[in-house]
Design a protein around this motif. Structure first.
Motif, mmCIF file in Angstrom:
data_model
loop_
_atom_site.group_PDB
_atom_site.id
_atom_site.type_symbol
_atom_site.label_atom_id
_atom_site.label_comp_id
_atom_site.label_asym_id
_atom_site.label_seq_id
_atom_site.Cartn_x
_atom_site.Cartn_y
_atom_site.Cartn_z
ATOM 1 N N UNK A 311 6.190 -41.351 58.830
ATOM 2 C CA UNK A 311 6.107 -42.159 59.997
ATOM 3 C C UNK A 311 5.325 -41.620 61.201
ATOM 4 N N UNK A 312 5.918 -40.448 61.600
ATOM 5 C CA UNK A 312 5.097 -39.826 62.817
ATOM 6 C C UNK A 312 3.971 -39.222 62.551
ATOM 7 N N UNK A 313 3.847 -38.594 61.233
ATOM 8 C CA UNK A 313 2.551 -38.069 60.927
ATOM 9 C C UNK A 313 2.449 -36.515 60.983
ATOM 10 N N UNK A 314 3.854 -35.982 61.185
ATOM 11 C CA UNK A 314 3.553 -34.253 61.452
ATOM 12 C C UNK A 314 2.853 -33.604 60.204
ATOM 13 N N UNK A 315 2.447 -32.540 60.425
ATOM 14 C CA UNK A 315 1.948 -31.714 59.312
ATOM 15 C C UNK A 315 3.013 -30.455 59.032
ATOM 16 N N UNK A 316 3.755 -30.231 59.683
ATOM 17 C CA UNK A 316 5.120 -29.467 59.699
ATOM 18 C C UNK A 316 6.274 -29.952 60.655
ATOM 19 N N UNK A 317 7.420 -29.617 59.828
ATOM 20 C CA UNK A 317 8.682 -29.480 60.488
ATOM 21 C C UNK A 317 9.314 -28.380 60.488
#
Length: 370
Positions: A311-317
């Motif tokens: 949903x947010x579109x992160x590449x990394x968490x």
């Protein structure tokens, strides 16, 4: 750059305004140009409170039809003159998008437009007030034309703002470069997330007693979480007000962790660090003592990780943890995060130093493992 449309509401937008027809035509031209060239249009509404006739639910409160927002365009409500007051969330929103230039138009010249222009200037924004794009009514001391000339010709130029012509402002909009706003992630905010046993939702003021009872007032829980104790309803209310105000930005990702069965707010989880241009977010979480050891932290972390990627579109968490927090390390490992390294002697707690262990998971790793 954004075009900020201030208080152009049905109850005050009419022929009683100075130069009404010119004002209306100029606003329409700027709004249409901004949309065409990718400059975001942001609206502000003034709320005089229930029973005033100029509040939520009243027709007069709504934005004037001639310049009405399109679906998805942001609207911020205020109860004070300045649109940049902390209670609106506008400043947080603009900073989250790396906005530096604000084109301010709207009503009324000597009230909310003036307060917003001066406040925006003091907060470091470059304020642009196009000529013929704000207006007001006459008052017992000055006619509307004199009021307009005083602020647009004397008060603002060279002090708080630049006041170009409409055609010059259109040129600025046409020259707008998307690189001014390098964010890549979505301003989707903290939407509700439902899991098997939990509901993750934005905080509400009615959560005060539940938050105080279950975790915020517990010294041991807050110490491990790295936050101060909030041991009175007033302190918790102040904390929740900060969380709730931050939601207006669209880039605040913080959830109350609610146990479905009991309806209790048993903790919280958030992306407390977000790098918009780098495309990553860092999770923090806290679960109340009575609810620990039941897998709730793992359930919430998995759900928020999914939300971050899908949903947010992160590449990394990423997540960090103190080496002594064995329970949290187990949660992180269960969720598929990879240990990256430790910043040595990062925390000084109870008279000794502790490191900060970093774990992360990339989007492609999460996709392959889900």
């Amino acid at each position: 750059m954004v075009l900020l449309v201030i208080d152009v509401q049905k109850g005050i937008t009419d022929e009683r305004l100075y130069g009404f027809q010119t004002f209306e035509a100029n606003l329409k031209q700027l709004i249409n140009t901004a949309r065409r060239y990718g400059v975001e249009v942001v609206y502000v509404r003034h709320d005089d409170g229930p029973g005033s006739g100029f509040s939520k639910g009243d027709n007069a409160f709504e934005i004037y039809d001639g310049v009405a927002p399109k679906c998805g365009e942001k609207i911020f409500d205020k109860k004070v003159n300045s649109a940049f007051h902390a209670s609106t969330g506008l400043e947080l929103y603009l900073r989250s998008k790396n906005v530096k230039r604000v084109i301010a138009v709207g009503l009324q010249t000597d009230y909310c437009v003036d307060a917003t222009v001066k406040s925006g200037f003091e907060k470091g924004f470059e304020m642009i007030v196009p000529q013929g794009c704000n207006s007001t009514r006459s008052n017992p001391y000055m006619d509307a034309g004199t009021v307009y000339d005083y602020f647009n010709m004397i008060m603002w130029p060279g002090r708080y703002a630049t006041c170009p012509s409409v055609s010059e402002t259109i040129g600025m909009i046409q020259a707008y470069k998307k690189s001014e706003s390098p964010f890549r992630i979505n301003d989707c905010g903290s939407q509700e997330i439902e899991t098997k046993r939990l509901l993750l939702r934005p905080f509400r003021q009615e959560d005060v007693q539940s938050v105080l009872r279950n975790w915020a007032g517990d010294e041991d829980v807050q110490k491990m979480y790295g936050e101060p104790v909030y041991d009175t309803p007033e302190k918790v209310q102040g904390l929740l007000e900060k969380y709730i105000t931050a939601y207006h930005s669209g880039f605040s990702f913080r959830w109350a962790v609610v146990e479905k069965e009991s309806g209790e707010c048993i903790g919280q989880i958030a992306y407390f660090l977000v790098d918009k241009s780098g495309g990553w977010g860092e999770i923090e979480y806290c679960i109340g003592r009575a609810y620990q050891g039941k897998g709730y932290a793992t359930e919430a972390t998995r759900a928020v990780t999914r939300y971050g990627f899908e949903t947010i579109g992160f590449n990394k968490v990423q997540i960090c943890v103190r080496p002594s927090n064995i329970k949290s390390k187990r949660v992180i490992e269960k969720c598929g995060f990879t240990y990256e390294g430790t910043l040595r002697d990062y925390f000084f707690i109870d008279g000794k130093y502790e490191g900060r262990m970093y774990y992360s998971i990339k989007k492609n790793e999460w996709q392959n493992g889900k």
